[in-house]
Design a protein around this motif. Structure first.
Motif, PDB file in Angstrom:
ATOM      1  N   ASP A   4     -64.425  78.461 -11.387  1.00 36.46           N
ATOM      2  CA  ASP A   4     -65.297  79.557 -11.792  1.00 36.46           C
ATOM      3  C   ASP A   4     -66.723  79.032 -11.733  1.00 36.46           C
ATOM      4  O   ASP A   4     -67.012  77.962 -12.283  1.00 36.46           O
ATOM      5  CB  ASP A   4     -64.940  80.000 -13.216  1.00 36.46           C
ATOM      6  CG  ASP A   4     -65.776  81.180 -13.672  1.00 36.46           C
ATOM      7  OD1 ASP A   4     -65.918  82.151 -12.903  1.00 36.46           O
ATOM      8  OD2 ASP A   4     -66.290  81.135 -14.818  1.00 36.46           O
ATOM      9  N   VAL A   5     -67.596  79.736 -11.048  1.00 37.40           N
ATOM     10  CA  VAL A   5     -68.984  79.312 -10.879  1.00 37.40           C
ATOM     11  C   VAL A   5     -69.884  80.379 -11.482  1.00 37.40           C
ATOM     12  O   VAL A   5     -69.790  81.554 -11.114  1.00 37.40           O
ATOM     13  CB  VAL A   5     -69.331  79.120  -9.380  1.00 37.40           C
ATOM     14  CG1 VAL A   5     -70.793  78.749  -9.205  1.00 37.40           C
ATOM     15  CG2 VAL A   5     -68.415  78.069  -8.758  1.00 37.40           C
ATOM     16  N   ARG A   6     -70.760  79.955 -12.393  1.00 40.67           N
ATOM     17  CA  ARG A   6     -71.690  80.879 -13.057  1.00 40.67           C
ATOM     18  C   ARG A   6     -73.122  80.389 -12.871  1.00 40.67           C
ATOM     19  O   ARG A   6     -73.532  79.422 -13.513  1.00 40.67           O
ATOM     20  CB  ARG A   6     -71.395  80.965 -14.556  1.00 40.67           C
ATOM     21  CG  ARG A   6     -69.979  81.334 -14.912  1.00 40.67           C
ATOM     22  CD  ARG A   6     -69.739  82.816 -14.738  1.00 40.67           C
ATOM     23  NE  ARG A   6     -68.329  83.119 -14.878  1.00 40.67           N
ATOM     24  CZ  ARG A   6     -67.859  84.078 -15.636  1.00 40.67           C
ATOM     25  NH1 ARG A   6     -68.685  84.830 -16.315  1.00 40.67           N
ATOM     26  NH2 ARG A   6     -66.571  84.307 -15.679  1.00 40.67           N
ATOM     27  N   PRO A   7     -73.890  81.033 -11.984  1.00 45.12           N
ATOM     28  CA  PRO A   7     -75.304  80.664 -11.843  1.00 45.12           C
ATOM     29  C   PRO A   7     -76.077  80.998 -13.122  1.00 45.12           C
ATOM     30  O   PRO A   7     -75.808  82.012 -13.772  1.00 45.12           O
ATOM     31  CB  PRO A   7     -75.788  81.532 -10.680  1.00 45.12           C
ATOM     32  CG  PRO A   7     -74.547  81.930  -9.950  1.00 45.12           C
ATOM     33  CD  PRO A   7     -73.480  82.028 -10.997  1.00 45.12           C
ATOM     34  N   ARG A   8     -77.014  80.147 -13.484  1.00 42.02           N
ATOM     35  CA  ARG A   8     -77.857  80.327 -14.662  1.00 42.02           C
ATOM     36  C   ARG A   8     -79.282  80.671 -14.227  1.00 42.02           C
ATOM     37  O   ARG A   8     -79.700  80.287 -13.129  1.00 42.02           O
ATOM     38  CB  ARG A   8     -77.879  79.049 -15.506  1.00 42.02           C
ATOM     39  CG  ARG A   8     -76.512  78.613 -15.990  1.00 42.02           C
ATOM     40  CD  ARG A   8     -76.004  79.576 -17.024  1.00 42.02           C
ATOM     41  NE  ARG A   8     -74.805  79.030 -17.644  1.00 42.02           N
ATOM     42  CZ  ARG A   8     -73.872  79.774 -18.170  1.00 42.02           C
ATOM     43  NH1 ARG A   8     -73.982  81.075 -18.170  1.00 42.02           N
ATOM     44  NH2 ARG A   8     -72.816  79.231 -18.716  1.00 42.02           N
ATOM     45  N   PRO A   9     -80.035  81.343 -15.080  1.00 47.16           N
ATOM     46  CA  PRO A   9     -81.413  81.723 -14.721  1.00 47.16           C
ATOM     47  C   PRO A   9     -82.305  80.539 -14.348  1.00 47.16           C
ATOM     48  O   PRO A   9     -83.234  80.677 -13.554  1.00 47.16           O
ATOM     49  CB  PRO A   9     -81.941  82.423 -15.981  1.00 47.16           C
ATOM     50  CG  PRO A   9     -80.727  82.907 -16.692  1.00 47.16           C
ATOM     51  CD  PRO A   9     -79.638  81.897 -16.382  1.00 47.16           C
ATOM     52  N   ASP A  10     -82.015  79.347 -14.898  1.00 50.39           N
ATOM     53  CA  ASP A  10     -82.853  78.176 -14.589  1.00 50.39           C
ATOM     54  C   ASP A  10     -82.482  77.504 -13.268  1.00 50.39           C
ATOM     55  O   ASP A  10     -83.023  76.456 -12.919  1.00 50.39           O
ATOM     56  CB  ASP A  10     -82.793  77.162 -15.733  1.00 50.39           C
ATOM     57  CG  ASP A  10     -81.403  76.571 -15.946  1.00 50.39           C
ATOM     58  OD1 ASP A  10     -80.453  76.945 -15.215  1.00 50.39           O
ATOM     59  OD2 ASP A  10     -81.267  75.721 -16.853  1.00 50.39           O
ATOM     60  N   GLY A  11     -81.535  78.080 -12.527  1.00 49.47           N
ATOM     61  CA  GLY A  11     -81.148  77.522 -11.235  1.00 49.47           C
ATOM     62  C   GLY A  11     -79.961  76.578 -11.297  1.00 49.47           C
ATOM     63  O   GLY A  11     -79.448  76.157 -10.267  1.00 49.47           O
ATOM     64  N   LEU A  18     -74.146  71.807 -12.998  1.00 49.39           N
ATOM     65  CA  LEU A  18     -74.598  71.259 -11.720  1.00 49.39           C
ATOM     66  C   LEU A  18     -76.066  71.617 -11.516  1.00 49.39           C
ATOM     67  O   LEU A  18     -76.495  72.725 -11.851  1.00 49.39           O
ATOM     68  CB  LEU A  18     -73.779  71.831 -10.559  1.00 49.39           C
ATOM     69  CG  LEU A  18     -72.267  71.615 -10.603  1.00 49.39           C
ATOM     70  CD1 LEU A  18     -71.624  72.218  -9.350  1.00 49.39           C
ATOM     71  CD2 LEU A  18     -71.918  70.152 -10.725  1.00 49.39           C
ATOM     72  N   VAL A  19     -76.813  70.673 -10.963  1.00 47.82           N
ATOM     73  CA  VAL A  19     -78.220  70.900 -10.638  1.00 47.82           C
ATOM     74  C   VAL A  19     -78.440  70.576  -9.164  1.00 47.82           C
ATOM     75  O   VAL A  19     -77.738  69.753  -8.589  1.00 47.82           O
ATOM     76  CB  VAL A  19     -79.174  70.068 -11.528  1.00 47.82           C
ATOM     77  CG1 VAL A  19     -79.024  70.440 -12.988  1.00 47.82           C
ATOM     78  CG2 VAL A  19     -78.949  68.580 -11.339  1.00 47.82           C
TER      79      VAL A  19
END
Length: 153
Positions: free
Chosen positions: A95-102, A133-134
């Motif tokens: 499951d991958v969830r992008p965050r507002p900070d990238g 992850l960044v």
């Protein structure tokens, strides 16, 4: 065109971008686990940020920074070599969830199985792996990992 079809067409580029991102993350984990299974201590540690934190259920404190991760991976690989077994990891149900900070928050199931010489593979443990992850230098790296195991809950 109906309203439903127009809405679907409107969101198609977003879905395509997410599909590409999801494929990148799957490739990242495939690469990271193959390096780990090949005893690549430093190479595996390089898939983490310099200041990464990894929480493992059997360790009293989190592993910190690439140097700590590399040291841990080398020690595990040495124990495996002495035992004569091969270790393989499998990651699924991602499951991958992008965050507002990238950054990305990921959650997946992971299996580790060992194959002793001349014997069949045996599942060692099933766990849940949650990562942050960044993006660095055009690749993803793990900044934080938390691994939990149902048998240790």
């Amino acid at each position: 065109m109906t309203v439903e079809l127009m809405a679907t067409a409107e969101h198609a580029p977003h879905r395509e971008e997410f599909a590409a991102l999801y494929a990148q993350v799957q490739q990242f984990y495939a690469h990271q686990m193959q390096i780990l299974d090949a005893d690549g201590g430093e190479h595996w540690a390089a898939t983490f940020t310099e200041d990464a934190v990894v929480e493992l259920p059997l360790l009293p404190a989190p592993l910190r920074a690439r140097a700590g991760l590399a040291h841990y991976a080398r020690a595990v690989a040495a124990r495996r070599r002495r035992a004569g077994s091969r270790l393989h990891h499998w990651v699924g149900m991602l499951d991958v969830r992008p965050r507002p900070d990238g950054t990305l928050h990921t959650r997946c199931s992971a299996l580790a199985h060992a194959t002793p010489p001349g014997a069949t593979s045996k599942v060692l443990y099933v766990c849940v792996m949650e990562d942050v992850l960044v993006r660095t230098h055009d690749t993803w790296r793990t900044a934080h990992r938390r691994i939990t195991r149902d048998d240790l809950a």
